[in-house]
Design an enzyme around this catalytic site. Structure first.
Site, mmCIF file in Angstrom:
data_model
loop_
_atom_site.group_PDB
_atom_site.id
_atom_site.type_symbol
_atom_site.label_atom_id
_atom_site.label_comp_id
_atom_site.label_asym_id
_atom_site.label_seq_id
_atom_site.Cartn_x
_atom_site.Cartn_y
_atom_site.Cartn_z
ATOM 1 N N ASP A 30 0.798 -1.218 0.000
ATOM 2 C CA ASP A 30 0.000 0.000 0.000
ATOM 3 C C ASP A 30 0.831 1.269 0.000
ATOM 4 O OD1 ASP A 30 -0.547 0.690 3.481
ATOM 5 O OD2 ASP A 30 0.860 -0.755 2.621
ATOM 6 N N LYS A 142 -6.286 -0.301 6.769
ATOM 7 C CA LYS A 142 -5.104 -0.107 7.584
ATOM 8 C C LYS A 142 -4.878 1.380 7.825
ATOM 9 C CE LYS A 142 -0.530 1.136 6.908
ATOM 10 N NZ LYS A 142 0.504 0.640 6.014
ATOM 11 N N GLU A 183 -2.587 -0.187 13.843
ATOM 12 C CA GLU A 183 -1.124 -0.156 13.728
ATOM 13 C C GLU A 183 -0.499 0.991 14.517
ATOM 14 O OE1 GLU A 183 0.373 -0.002 9.702
ATOM 15 O OE2 GLU A 183 2.466 0.155 10.353
ATOM 16 N N GLU A 185 2.767 2.032 15.384
ATOM 17 C CA GLU A 185 4.190 1.728 15.196
ATOM 18 C C GLU A 185 5.081 2.604 16.060
ATOM 19 O OE1 GLU A 185 5.838 1.874 11.211
ATOM 20 O OE2 GLU A 185 7.848 1.395 11.960
ATOM 21 N N LYS A 225 -1.325 -4.605 14.309
ATOM 22 C CA LYS A 225 -0.074 -4.586 13.540
ATOM 23 C C LYS A 225 0.940 -3.772 14.332
ATOM 24 C CE LYS A 225 1.989 -3.326 9.049
ATOM 25 N NZ LYS A 225 1.769 -3.265 7.589
ATOM 26 N N SER A 295 2.786 -8.708 8.358
ATOM 27 C CA SER A 295 2.204 -7.758 7.421
ATOM 28 C C SER A 295 3.401 -6.939 6.947
ATOM 29 C CB SER A 295 1.158 -6.857 8.076
ATOM 30 O OG SER A 295 0.712 -5.872 7.146
ATOM 31 N N TYR A 358 6.971 7.766 5.588
ATOM 32 C CA TYR A 358 6.244 7.055 4.534
ATOM 33 C C TYR A 358 5.756 8.039 3.494
ATOM 34 C CZ TYR A 358 5.978 2.400 6.501
ATOM 35 O OH TYR A 358 6.267 1.141 6.935
#
Lengths: 358, 357
Positions: A30, A142, A183, A185, A225, A295, A358
């Site tokens: 993605d 997500k 998620e 992170e 995740k 993932s 990202y």
């Protein structure tokens, strides 16, 4: 229940459980247009739609790979793309027993008054977008929240904002039939040791599950995740068994059994590291009421990208590289990986980029 | 870790795990002097120390009963009492592999501005008291928080206060070598249905585990003592199977796997009801990462009390009644209870409206 039982409740629970099928995991494909641009430029490929499409076609049509995947996360553009045969990617995935997923967040924004901490945006019109994505065939979503470890971080503000954002996103997804992957992170950047990472991970996860409860999210229809618990990027490495122990313990202390599966992100780990760590977790003899799977984005695609280099004549070689990583990670979810996957070029290469955006 | 790993960490983990041994459970014999007075009055026995001592001696020396128990919660007075032969109760328990526990809270007080909601007191010198109790042989503690279901209850304030209180009590216990039993009792009183009880129980447990995390409590060295999820006392009853489903679902949604055991309170349930419900939970074919056992007070002692009636000549019979309930509940922790180990006494509801300990 304290959770809201949407009309999709049964379907959500079924899909979440399916994604957690032992032996399977998720390919995170993605990457936003900007991010995939960085990947393509590293192999000297132009960032145009057809190249982005070609890369994803390479991945999704790899013979034998889809059996090791229960889901693929897509970027919005990809959700509507087709293979050169004219067949929509979504159909290819479905026929291969793979659930299509969709990235629904719109990136991170800095939190005022903090030292570079962020929250994630994307709530505006989220319900409408989710409905559209469901119609297009997506069945899970997500949303990536990001926290960092430093002298005074993560702050209580960052933890609360990100936990709250994840919970709101999750509740909206469930009302629209999409299983939310949660998620939170925690970046690996920093000189901290594994104990510090464990402490922060436990704190963050506890806040997430409190927020999910507050927002009436049905845990049976979600996935987690998280990052693995590891030393910071500037700290000496430790063995997979140590990572496994700290990671699973952190999860035992915070993740309720109602969550069917935990699908780890790979962060900056190399393909091989990520697989070895996941394998060690699944070999650990301790209470694990959720399945532990993957993932992975970079940790599934790195050697594939290098082998492809954007050239049609390399497609088969590249697909072979992807198959190797898919199979290796599938074995890792069963604790049977022997570390003998033919390492493609770059499989042992660290994928850590400092302050990765990202 | 975010957990405080003090010098007692290993011991706490070991003791919590032992208490959670399948086939065993806890006898809650920690009735305060006032409360035990009500029990004794119910069988026309005078509330004096020797009678309180006689009752507990009956329980702790019941032949074979202790093999079904991993722990007994005591009131402070009892911790220092002896059998008529002069043997300290604590030794009797220890020799039979039963861990002595101690009630450390000092009852509930109303939270001003709420509709009769309460918070639990007992923090003053709690650390010092725990040290004393540890020296006297106690290895776990209990603190009861109480919440109620009403149109506007439990309020956010009550949930927060009680969760914080449980968390603070827990960390103090762990600092002093005692495994804290975390007890957030949601009372059965009311006309609400089982779904409402489930919703409240999940909200309360989520708040409790967030607070425990905030306070750095080592979950592997704790136990949970929750209510079962049932319809309210003024609502039609449901089957043990239904209670089991709602209860286990609520726990799966809130209790981290790191917690070794969940030891249910019986509330106002009859002895037999409590056992049947516990049995149904253990038979449920769903993944449960903690053991499910009992920490019963009334639901273990009711028929024993009535059979004894305060009379020396009835001690043997009283002990037999006690053994019956202990074995029944032990079977229930294994999902093997076949029912019917009851006299009429065992089926008597023990519900008292607005019950105050």
């Amino acid at each position: 229940m304290s959770c809201f039982i949407s009309k999709y409740a049964e379907e959500l629970a079924k899909n979440a459980a399916y994604i957690g099928t032992p032996g399977k995991g998720i390919l995170a494909a993605d990457e936003s247009t900007g991010t995939i641009g960085k990947r393509l430029s590293s192999i000297n490929v132009e960032n145009v739609e057809d190249n982005r499409r070609a890369l994803r076609e390479l991945l999704f049509t790899t013979p034998g790979a889809l059996q090791y995947l229960s889901g693929v996360i897509l970027f919005e553009e990809t959700l509507y793309q087709k293979a050169s045969s004219g067949k929509p990617f979504v159909e290819i995935l479905k026929e291969g027993g793979v659930l299509p997923g969709i990235k629904v967040d719109k990136g991170t924004v800095e939190l005022n008054g903090t030292n570079g901490e962020t929250f994630t945006q994307g709530l505006d019109g989220l319900a409408q977008r989710c409905q559209k994505y469901y119609e297009a065939g997506a069945r899970f979503a997500k949303w990536r929240a990001v926290l960092k470890i430093a002298v005074n971080e993560p702050t209580e503000l960052a933890i609360q904002e990100n936990a709250n954002g994840l919970a709101m996103y999750a509740a909206i997804c469930q009302q629209c039939g999409l299983v939310p992957i949660v998620e939170p992170e925690i970046l690996v950047d920093g000189p901290h040791d594994i104990k510090k990472c464990a402490e922060v991970t436990e704190r963050v996860l506890a806040a997430c599950y409190k927020a999910l409860n507050d927002h009436h999210v049905m845990l049976e229809g979600t996935l987690l995740k998280p990052n693995m618990v590891t030393p910071g990027s500037e700290s000496p490495k430790v063995a997979p068994e140590v990572i496994a122990e700290y990671t699973v313990r952190a999860l035992q202390r915070t993740v309720p059994a109602a969550v069917p599966a935990i699908v780890f992100l790979s962060g900056g780990q190399s393909e091989e590291e990520a697989t070895l760590n996941l394998n060690a977790m699944n070999k650990l003899k301790t209470k694990k009421p959720w399945s532990l799977s993957f993932s992975f984005g970079r940790a599934l695609q790195q050697s594939t990208l290098k082998a492809w280099a954007g050239k049609e004549e390399n497609v088969k070689k590249a697909q072979a590289a992807l198959l190797v990583r898919c199979k290796a990670n599938s074995e890792a979810t069963l604790g049977t990986y022997k570390g003998d996957a033919q390492l493609g070029e770059g499989a042992a290469e660290s994928l850590h980029v400092k302050d990765y955006k990202y | 870790m975010s957990a405080f790993v003090g010098k007692y960490a290993e011991e706490l983990i070991k003791n919590a795990k032992y208490i959670a041994t399948p086939g065993k459970g806890i006898l809650a014999a920690d009735e305060s002097t006032g409360t035990i007075g009500k029990r004794l009055a119910g069988i026309n026995v005078e509330n004096i120390e020797s009678n309180r001592q006689a009752l507990r001696e009956l329980l702790f020396t019941s032949p074979n009963a202790l093999s079904f128990l991993s722990g007994v919660i005591l009131f402070e007075e009892t911790l220092y009492q002896k059998t008529s032969d002069g043997k300290p109760f604590v030794e009797v328990l220890q020799e039979n592999n039963v861990i002595p526990g101690i009630k450390v809270d000092k009852g509930t007080v109303e939270i001003a501005g709420t509709n009769g909601e309460t918070t639990t007191q007992g923090f003053d010198s709690l650390g010092a008291r725990c040290q004393q109790y540890y020296k006297a042989g106690a290895r776990f503690a209990k603190w009861r928080a109480v919440l109620k279901i009403g149109p506007n209850e439990p309020s956010e304030l009550s949930i927060q206060q009680n969760a914080e209180g449980l968390a603070r009590y827990s960390i103090i216990c762990q600092e002093n070598g005692l495994v804290p039993i975390v007890e957030p009792e949601v009372l059965t009183d009311g006309p609400h249905d089982i779904k409402k009880c489930a919703a409240v129980t999940e909200t309360v447990l989520a708040a409790v585990y967030k607070a425990l995390n905030d306070h750095h409590v080592l979950l592997e060295g704790t136990l949970l003592k929750p209510n079962m999820v049932t319809p309210g006392s003024d609502s039609p009853k449901v089957s043990p199977q239904v209670i089991a489903e709602y209860t286990v679902a609520a726990l799966r949604r809130t209790v981290p796997p790191a917690v070794p055991g969940i030891v249910f309170l019986s509330g106002g349930q009859s002895e037999e009801e409590a056992t049947l419900n516990l049995n149904a939970m253990n038979k449920l074919d769903v993944l449960k990462p903690w053991t499910l056992s009992f920490s019963f007070g009334r639901a273990l002692q009711q028929s024993t009390l009535k059979t004894w009636g305060g009379k020396k000549e009835n001690v043997g019979k009283g002990q037999q009644a006690f053994l019956l309930r202990c074995k029944a509940n032990s079977d229930a922790t294994l999902g093997k209870y076949t029912g019917g180990s009851a006299g009429g006494l065992a089926s008597e509801s023990l519900f008292v409206k607005g019950y105050k300990y």
